[in-house]
Design an enzyme around this catalytic site. Sequence first.
Site, PDB file in Angstrom:
ATOM      1  N   SER A  13       0.919  -1.133  -0.159  1.00 45.23           N
ATOM      2  CA  SER A  13       0.074  -0.075   0.023  1.00 45.23           C
ATOM      3  C   SER A  13       0.881   1.173  -0.043  1.00 45.23           C
ATOM      4  CB  SER A  13      -0.911  -0.105   1.284  1.00 45.23           C
ATOM      5  OG  SER A  13      -1.517   1.245   1.321  1.00 45.23           O
ATOM      6  N   HIS A  38      -0.838  -0.925  -4.313  1.00 38.99           N
ATOM      7  CA  HIS A  38      -2.180  -0.628  -3.737  1.00 38.99           C
ATOM      8  C   HIS A  38      -2.572   0.635  -3.607  1.00 38.99           C
ATOM      9  CE1 HIS A  38      -5.955  -2.260  -1.821  1.00 38.99           C
ATOM     10  NE2 HIS A  38      -5.534  -1.534  -1.016  1.00 38.99           N
ATOM     11  N   ASP A  40      -5.024   3.353  -2.048  1.00 36.31           N
ATOM     12  CA  ASP A  40      -6.147   3.580  -1.391  1.00 36.31           C
ATOM     13  C   ASP A  40      -6.686   5.158  -1.690  1.00 36.31           C
ATOM     14  OD1 ASP A  40      -6.322   1.448   0.371  1.00 36.31           O
ATOM     15  OD2 ASP A  40      -4.572   2.120   1.223  1.00 36.31           O
ATOM     16  N   MET A  42      -9.832   7.571  -0.661  1.00 34.97           N
ATOM     17  CA  MET A  42     -10.540   7.849   0.275  1.00 34.97           C
ATOM     18  C   MET A  42     -11.279   9.216   0.287  1.00 34.97           C
ATOM     19  SD  MET A  42      -8.461   6.558   3.617  1.00 34.97           S
ATOM     20  CE  MET A  42      -7.496   5.059   3.372  1.00 34.97           C
ATOM     21  N   HIS A  71      -7.984   0.829  -4.606  1.00 38.29           N
ATOM     22  CA  HIS A  71      -9.241   0.602  -3.706  1.00 38.29           C
ATOM     23  C   HIS A  71     -10.166   1.753  -3.422  1.00 38.29           C
ATOM     24  CE1 HIS A  71     -10.258  -1.012   0.723  1.00 38.29           C
ATOM     25  NE2 HIS A  71     -11.020  -0.907   0.003  1.00 38.29           N
ATOM     26  N   MET A  73     -12.520   3.438  -1.470  1.00 38.95           N
ATOM     27  CA  MET A  73     -13.234   3.933  -0.129  1.00 38.95           C
ATOM     28  C   MET A  73     -13.970   5.106  -0.244  1.00 38.95           C
ATOM     29  SD  MET A  73     -10.531   2.167   2.371  1.00 38.95           S
ATOM     30  CE  MET A  73      -9.162   2.703   1.707  1.00 38.95           C
ATOM     31  N   MET A 145     -11.505  -6.956   4.278  1.00 42.87           N
ATOM     32  CA  MET A 145     -10.982  -6.136   5.090  1.00 42.87           C
ATOM     33  C   MET A 145     -10.567  -6.359   6.388  1.00 42.87           C
ATOM     34  SD  MET A 145     -10.370  -3.196   3.339  1.00 42.87           S
ATOM     35  CE  MET A 145      -9.933  -2.235   4.679  1.00 42.87           C
ATOM     36  N   ASP A 179      -6.471  -6.909   3.272  1.00 48.90           N
ATOM     37  CA  ASP A 179      -5.872  -5.780   3.724  1.00 48.90           C
ATOM     38  C   ASP A 179      -6.052  -5.254   4.900  1.00 48.90           C
ATOM     39  OD1 ASP A 179      -5.066  -3.004   3.433  1.00 48.90           O
ATOM     40  OD2 ASP A 179      -6.588  -2.540   1.931  1.00 48.90           O
TER      41      ASP A 179
END
Length: 230
Positions: A13, A38, A40, A42, A71, A73, A145, A179
């Site tokens: 990540s 990876h 993230d 958000m 990913h 979110m 998760m 993750d």
Amino acid sequence: MSDKKLQAIIAPSILSADLSNLADECQKLNEQGADWLHIDVMDGHFVPNFTFGQTVIKCLRNKVKGFFDCHLMISEPQKWVKKFHNAGADQYTFHYEAVENQEQLCKEIKETGMRVGIAIKPTTQIEDNLLNLINSNLVDMILIMTVEPGFGGQKFMYDMMQKVQLLRSKYPTLDIQVDGGIVCENIDIVAQAGANVIVSGTGIINHADPKKAMAFMKERVQHQIDSQNN
């Protein structure tokens, strides 16, 4: 899905990397053995934190090779599919809880050529609708998760391995990602449960030797895959 051979995949990540020098950090991770990067995403709404958007991904794509595992979110992930595809995302993982019509979103992602991932929070159970999506061949990966999404550095939730075990028992060749809180010290637990795609932030990037950490994780996961197939 039945013809596919399962492989260990290590996806550090980049949220844990030096964000002031992100492109170089990503290149370094690739050189050290990362299979995927990876990323993230958000929005401060679906989870209480802000991180990267599609503009950052587009900038990275101009300088960084490799597989971008995004990913999302975020709320309303259906609004961002084309923008992330255009930015250079290779896989678009949305949260099951964030949309009502998951099947339609899977189809829209597939149409762009990106791989489809579905993530579920710790409190979300594996239900028939999710299994039906997997059975329809619209889903390339399920992300379990192992912490509450939104912040790095949380402790690994061991009880989430029951979900991994359930999915692996039903789908021997499905990519199952985990993750949250994963380090070299607990990699055997997730490998034995059946996860083959490993996300680790601090467990890799803050390790004294990230290359060694990734190699160790990959070897342990692949060993478990091979032992189950023999």
